[in-house]
Write an enzyme that holds these catalytic residues in place. Structure first.
Site, PDB file in Angstrom:
ATOM      1  N   GLU A 217       0.796  -1.239   0.000  1.00 29.42           N
ATOM      2  CA  GLU A 217       0.000   0.000   0.000  1.00 29.42           C
ATOM      3  C   GLU A 217       0.828   1.288   0.000  1.00 29.42           C
ATOM      4  O   GLU A 217       0.539   2.216   0.759  1.00 29.42           O
ATOM      5  CB  GLU A 217      -0.953  -0.007   1.195  1.00 29.42           C
ATOM      6  CG  GLU A 217      -1.893  -1.200   1.185  1.00 29.42           C
ATOM      7  CD  GLU A 217      -2.874  -1.204   2.360  1.00 29.42           C
ATOM      8  OE1 GLU A 217      -2.781  -0.334   3.223  1.00 29.42           O
ATOM      9  OE2 GLU A 217      -3.746  -2.104   2.379  1.00 29.42           O
ATOM     10  N   ASN A 261       2.142  -5.066  -3.265  1.00 28.56           N
ATOM     11  CA  ASN A 261       0.752  -5.413  -2.952  1.00 28.56           C
ATOM     12  C   ASN A 261      -0.074  -4.154  -2.659  1.00 28.56           C
ATOM     13  O   ASN A 261       0.370  -3.277  -1.910  1.00 28.56           O
ATOM     14  CB  ASN A 261       0.773  -6.317  -1.699  1.00 28.56           C
ATOM     15  CG  ASN A 261      -0.553  -6.989  -1.417  1.00 28.56           C
ATOM     16  OD1 ASN A 261      -1.128  -7.617  -2.291  1.00 28.56           O
ATOM     17  ND2 ASN A 261      -1.038  -6.870  -0.183  1.00 28.56           N
ATOM     18  N   HIS A 296     -10.365  -6.414  -1.916  1.00 29.42           N
ATOM     19  CA  HIS A 296     -11.433  -6.345  -0.912  1.00 29.42           C
ATOM     20  C   HIS A 296     -12.596  -5.651  -1.613  1.00 29.42           C
ATOM     21  O   HIS A 296     -12.589  -4.424  -1.787  1.00 29.42           O
ATOM     22  CB  HIS A 296     -10.975  -5.526   0.299  1.00 29.42           C
ATOM     23  CG  HIS A 296      -9.852  -6.183   1.044  1.00 29.42           C
ATOM     24  ND1 HIS A 296     -10.027  -7.364   1.742  1.00 29.42           N
ATOM     25  CD2 HIS A 296      -8.551  -5.844   1.193  1.00 29.42           C
ATOM     26  CE1 HIS A 296      -8.877  -7.717   2.297  1.00 29.42           C
ATOM     27  NE2 HIS A 296      -7.971  -6.810   1.973  1.00 29.42           N
ATOM     28  N   GLU A 325      -6.022 -10.824  -1.312  1.00 27.36           N
ATOM     29  CA  GLU A 325      -6.820 -10.632  -0.079  1.00 27.36           C
ATOM     30  C   GLU A 325      -8.307 -10.616  -0.400  1.00 27.36           C
ATOM     31  O   GLU A 325      -9.061  -9.773   0.094  1.00 27.36           O
ATOM     32  CB  GLU A 325      -6.411  -9.323   0.616  1.00 27.36           C
ATOM     33  CG  GLU A 325      -4.925  -9.219   0.889  1.00 27.36           C
ATOM     34  CD  GLU A 325      -4.514  -7.985   1.678  1.00 27.36           C
ATOM     35  OE1 GLU A 325      -5.391  -7.321   2.261  1.00 27.36           O
ATOM     36  OE2 GLU A 325      -3.302  -7.697   1.714  1.00 27.36           O
ATOM     37  N   ASP A 327     -12.154 -10.797  -0.706  1.00 21.45           N
ATOM     38  CA  ASP A 327     -13.427 -11.030  -0.019  1.00 21.45           C
ATOM     39  C   ASP A 327     -14.497 -10.162  -0.675  1.00 21.45           C
ATOM     40  O   ASP A 327     -14.188  -9.124  -1.262  1.00 21.45           O
ATOM     41  CB  ASP A 327     -13.370 -10.815   1.508  1.00 21.45           C
ATOM     42  CG  ASP A 327     -12.639  -9.557   1.966  1.00 21.45           C
ATOM     43  OD1 ASP A 327     -12.620  -8.560   1.212  1.00 21.45           O
ATOM     44  OD2 ASP A 327     -12.110  -9.561   3.089  1.00 21.45           O
TER      45      ASP A 327
HETATM   46  C1  XIL Z   1      -6.024  -6.552   8.369  1.00 16.98           C
HETATM   47  C2  XIL Z   1      -6.360  -7.773   9.230  1.00 16.98           C
HETATM   48  O1  XIL Z   1      -7.269  -8.576   8.562  1.00 16.98           O
HETATM   49  C3  XIL Z   1      -6.945  -7.319  10.554  1.00 16.98           C
HETATM   50  O2  XIL Z   1      -7.135  -8.434  11.409  1.00 16.98           O
HETATM   51  C4  XIL Z   1      -6.021  -6.307  11.217  1.00 16.98           C
HETATM   52  O3  XIL Z   1      -6.618  -5.822  12.396  1.00 16.98           O
HETATM   53  C5  XIL Z   1      -5.723  -5.157  10.269  1.00 16.98           C
HETATM   54  O4  XIL Z   1      -5.181  -5.667   9.062  1.00 16.98           O
HETATM   55  N1  XIL Z   1      -4.913  -4.772   3.730  1.00 16.98           N
HETATM   56  C6  XIL Z   1      -3.868  -5.551   4.154  1.00 16.98           C
HETATM   57  C7  XIL Z   1      -4.050  -6.480   5.286  1.00 16.98           C
HETATM   58  O5  XIL Z   1      -2.816  -5.552   3.504  1.00 16.98           O
HETATM   59  O6  XIL Z   1      -2.860  -6.686   6.006  1.00 16.98           O
HETATM   60  C8  XIL Z   1      -5.141  -5.996   6.225  1.00 16.98           C
HETATM   61  O7  XIL Z   1      -5.348  -6.988   7.208  1.00 16.98           O
HETATM   62  C9  XIL Z   1      -6.405  -5.724   5.436  1.00 16.98           C
HETATM   63  C10 XIL Z   1      -6.169  -4.642   4.402  1.00 16.98           C
END
Ligand code: XIL
Length: 406
Positions: A217, A261, A296, A325, A327
């Site tokens: 990020e 990422n 996400h 990641e 969902d």
């Molecule tokens: C999130 C986890 O899922 C949570 O449990 C934690 O509190 C915060 O981080 N982008 C990312 C991940 O790269 O590492 C994040 O994970 C979600 C967003």
């Protein structure tokens, strides 16, 4: 889940069939095409899970008329389907493996002690990543001390159960320890801390983690697009912290795949372009191998032309893609309609992945609705994953397995 389907054309009798049977039939037809087996030899076999005598009687009759080569092929073709008939549905993992694809999930390591959690993970997925325990905040209680005990549990689990392991993440402006953010550091201090972190962590997991999200990020969400100026690393080092991190990572483990990422860079738009430019610059110096599309997303999402165009320009650059990641969230409460819409989104993403040669893996951010970050970060939303709270497969799971059978 007893859906009604009509039996295949040359069936011996018309009778309602179960969901498992329907999948078996699809599997059989898919297999027979690939093996160029005369399809009637396979599809004329009546399959009745509840009447094995009937099944074997007819199987013998059919086998008598087949040539020896066809017999061997029939035998091989029937092993997996017979398991299915007798109750062992091929898992997502087995199906993905057959397609040479990786489907995985982020793991909440403390939950590995739960038998259902662990069982679902190892049977359904062939790649994993720690949801939190590889982050700097978790691995680095103080500048002097690294704490690997929790992270090591996942590495051992992955090794024992033959799952690939991603490392997430080495350099991020979030999930960093307070001793770091609250200290006073020069650019050189900060670079040295970053280098010792990357080197120690990557060397610890050498041969265990095949790929790393080296930087997470870093690209801004707004104009001027490019590496963001806020955040600990940019403020103490400057925007070249990204390139420095990749240099340290390449040196620490030359065998590992190095990923950048991010979210919101999956399709078209200024952020996707900024990420592309960053990758192009890093690739010119042979410092990067892949890009993680976090994904996400909201339920209802569909892959479109912009994702294909982006994947193709990355492929031309020699960059591989992993969905890292995934969902699909929606506003609770859940309804059958919302679950169906969600299933369509999962199907669309997997179809996209399977048709783009440089997409190597699809990793979900968790797998059971019992443990997901969504309800904590998106008020009123949830149920974003493919197993429910009791580890029962949701329509999204069925959509993925169905897509893999095609
Ligand atoms: C999130 C986890 O899922 C949570 O449990 C934690 O509190 C915060 O981080 N982008 C990312 C991940 O790269 O590492 C994040 O994970 C979600 C967003």
């Amino acid at each position: 889940m007893a859906f009604q389907h009509s039996r295949f054309d040359n069936a011996h009798e018309a009778a309602p069939i179960s969901w498992g049977e329907a999948k078996l039939i699809k599997y059989l037809s898919g297999k027979s095409e690939r093996l160029t087996l005369p399809s009637p030899a396979v599809v004329s076999l009546p399959v009745r899970p509840n009447n094995h005598n009937f099944f074997y009687h007819h199987l013998c009759q059919e086998i008598c008329v087949l040539s020896p080569i066809a017999l061997i092929t029939v035998f091989m073709t029937l092993i997996l389907p017979m398991q299915t008939v007798l109750g062992a549905q091929p898992t997502l993992r087995e199906m993905a493996q057959q397609r040479g694809f990786y489907i995985g999930a982020a793991v909440a390591i403390p939950l590995l002690d739960d038998k259902d959690y662990q069982g679902t993970l190892k049977h359904q997925f062939n790649i994993c990543v720690a949801e939190n325990d590889f982050k700097m905040e978790s691995l680095r209680p103080s500048r002097e001390r690294f704490e690997f005990s929790t992270a090591d549990k996942l590495a051992a689990f992955a090794q024992t159960n033959h799952l690939k392991l991603r490392g997430h993440t080495l350099v991020w402006h979030l999930a960093i320890p307070a001793w770091l953010t609250q200290g006073q550091w020069t650019r050189d201090d900060s670079l040295r801390i970053m280098e010792e972190h990357i080197t120690t962590v990557m060397q610890h997991f050498k041969g265990k983690a095949y790929a790393w999200d080296v930087v997470n990020e870093a690209v801004s969400d707004q104009a001027p697009w490019g590496v963001r100026a806020d955040g600990f690393w940019a403020k103490t080092i400057g925007p070249d912290y990204v390139e420095k991190a990749f240099e340290f990572a390449r040196r620490a483990d030359p065998q590992a795949l190095l990923y950048y990422n991010d979210y919101g860079a999956e399709g078209a738009g200024p952020k996707a372009d900024a990420v592309f430019q960053l990758l192009k610059d890093l690739k010119a110096k042979n410092l990067v191998d892949g890009v993680g599309w976090q994904s996400h997303l909201e339920s209802g999402w569909k892959a479109d032309k912009s994702h294909v165009v982006n994947a193709e320009r990355l492929a031309k650059l020699g960059i591989e893609i992993s969905i890292t990641e995934l969902d699909f969230r929606f506003t609770l409460p859940s309804t059958p309609e919302k679950l169906a819409l969600q299933a369509g989104s999962y199907r669309s993403m997997l179809r996209f992945c399977l048709t783009q040669p440089n997409v190597k893996a699809m990793v979900l951010w968790g797998f059971t609705d019992k443990s997901s970050w969504i309800p904590h970060f998106y008020k009123g939303q949830g149920d974003a994953l493919i197993f429910d709270r009791d580890y029962r497969p949701k329509p999204a799971y069925d959509a993925l397995t169905d897509e893999l059978l095609h």
